[in-house]
Design a protein around this motif. Structure first.
Motif, short mmCIF file in Angstrom:
data_model
loop_
_atom_site.label_atom_id
_atom_site.label_comp_id
_atom_site.label_asym_id
_atom_site.label_seq_id
_atom_site.Cartn_x
_atom_site.Cartn_y
_atom_site.Cartn_z
N SER A 25 0.83 -1.21 0.00
CA SER A 25 0.00 0.00 0.00
C SER A 25 0.86 1.26 0.00
N LYS A 28 1.74 1.71 -3.61
CA LYS A 28 0.59 2.22 -4.36
C LYS A 28 0.41 3.72 -4.14
N LEU A 29 0.49 4.10 -2.89
CA LEU A 29 0.31 5.51 -2.54
C LEU A 29 1.40 6.38 -3.18
N THR A 30 2.65 5.89 -3.09
CA THR A 30 3.76 6.65 -3.65
C THR A 30 3.63 6.79 -5.17
N GLN A 32 0.87 6.81 -6.79
CA GLN A 32 -0.21 7.77 -7.06
C GLN A 32 0.29 9.21 -6.94
N GLU A 35 2.39 9.96 -9.92
CA GLU A 35 1.50 10.15 -11.07
C GLU A 35 0.97 11.59 -11.08
N GLU A 36 0.57 12.06 -9.92
CA GLU A 36 0.07 13.44 -9.80
C GLU A 36 1.14 14.44 -10.23
N ARG A 39 1.68 14.51 -13.99
CA ARG A 39 0.60 15.16 -14.74
C ARG A 39 0.79 16.67 -14.84
N GLU A 54 1.48 4.31 -14.94
CA GLU A 54 0.14 3.71 -15.02
C GLU A 54 0.22 2.18 -15.06
N LEU A 57 1.02 1.04 -11.56
CA LEU A 57 -0.15 1.16 -10.69
C LEU A 57 -1.14 0.01 -10.93
N ARG A 58 -1.33 -0.30 -12.19
CA ARG A 58 -2.27 -1.38 -12.52
C ARG A 58 -1.78 -2.70 -11.93
N SER A 61 -2.10 -2.73 -8.16
CA SER A 61 -3.49 -2.93 -7.76
C SER A 61 -3.88 -4.40 -7.90
#
Ligand SMILES: Nc1ncnc2c1ncn2[C@@H]1O[C@H](COP(=O)(O)OP(=O)(O)O)[C@@H](O)[C@H]1O
Ligand SMILES: [Mg+2]
Length: 249
Positions: A25, A28-30, A32, A35-36, A39, A54, A57-58, A61
């Protein structure tokens, strides 16, 4: 293998899954956050990195889902038994799936018989189990041809029955034995944990699940549950019940 050795391996695997959960987790958080950040940058390099993030992340998940499923499956659930209106629960589920069914040319139907408002069960878990069966039923139907998914529910004495019927591809006889095995899947991206979970939940309620299927025609799953798992005669009622609800509905 001896039972104690099996139990030992089980708890080892459970511990492993649990240990993996936290770093996963964080990962995953890192990702995300990364990703931000990406962008906000519209350079070519950032765009390429974004696509890679991406993918990561997939996959993370997917791993997360596998670990979660494993932990739930290995540890079992503490049932929160409450009086539940099964008719309402099923109607809500069908409503939830309505748009998706329509997009796949599938007609959803619900037939019921008898009083369904006084079942004692864990509504969240039963919803999860039925959702799994319904999703499998939708997946089984070729959207270019369309088809039907029918849910039938009934109460007879101390036993409740739920059928999930589809007019989909059916199941090859060679696979019948493997259906409830963890990780058995014929789907691209499938987890193979749906049916093992369903069976686990049904059995935790003191019930049983069976299916019959014909290739090219469709499949029918049948769940039988004691109306109240707390009643000590519930098990006897389960044994006595006629397994062919089609005759009464
Ligand atoms: N209603 C159905 N019709 C045809 N095949 C089914 C149906 N339900 C389950 N199956 C088969 O059983 C396999 C396992 O199902 P499940 O445990 O839910 O895992 P998953 O949906 O991730 O594949 C599916 O991949 C599919 O081959
Ligand atoms: Mg499934």
């Amino acid at each position: 293998m001896s039972r104690s050795r099996l139990e030992f391996l089980g708890s080892l695997a459970g511990g492993l899954a649990h240990e993996i959960k936290n770093p996963l987790s964080t990962l995953k958080l890192t990702l995300q956050l990364l990703e931000e950040d990406m962008r906000k940058d519209d350079s070519a390099l950032a765009r390429r990195s974004l696509r890679k993030i991406e993918v990561l992340l997939r996959e993370v998940s997917h791993m997360d889902e596998i670990v979660q499923n494993f932990l739930h499956f290995a540890r079992g659930h503490d049932l929160k038994l409450v009086q539940t209106d099964l008719r309402e629960l099923i109607m809500e589920l069908l409503e939830f799936l309505g748009a998706e069914a329509k997009a796949r040319n599938i007609e959803l139907r619900f037939d019921y018989l008898g009083r369904l408002d006084n079942l004692v069960l864990d509504a969240g878990l039963l919803r999860q189990a039925l959702l799994n069966l319904l999703k499998n039923a939708l997946d089984a139907i070729d959207p270019t041809k369309g088809g039907e998914v029918i849910v039938r529910a009934f109460v007879r004495g101390d036993v409740a029955g739920i059928e999930v019927i589809d007019t989909g591809c059916g199941i090859a006889p060679a696979n019948h034995e493997r259906m409830f095995r963890p990780y058995f899947t014929t789907k691209k991206g499938g987890t193979g944990m749906g049916l093992p979970m369903v069976r686990r939940i049904v059995e935790e309620h003191g019930g049983q699940i069976t299916f019959e299927s014909e290739e090219g025609k469709g499949t029918r799953f049948l769940i039988l549950l004691p109306v109240d798992p707390g009643k000590h005669d519930a098990l006897q009622a389960m044994v006595a019940v006629d397994n062919r609800p089609g005759d009464q509905a």
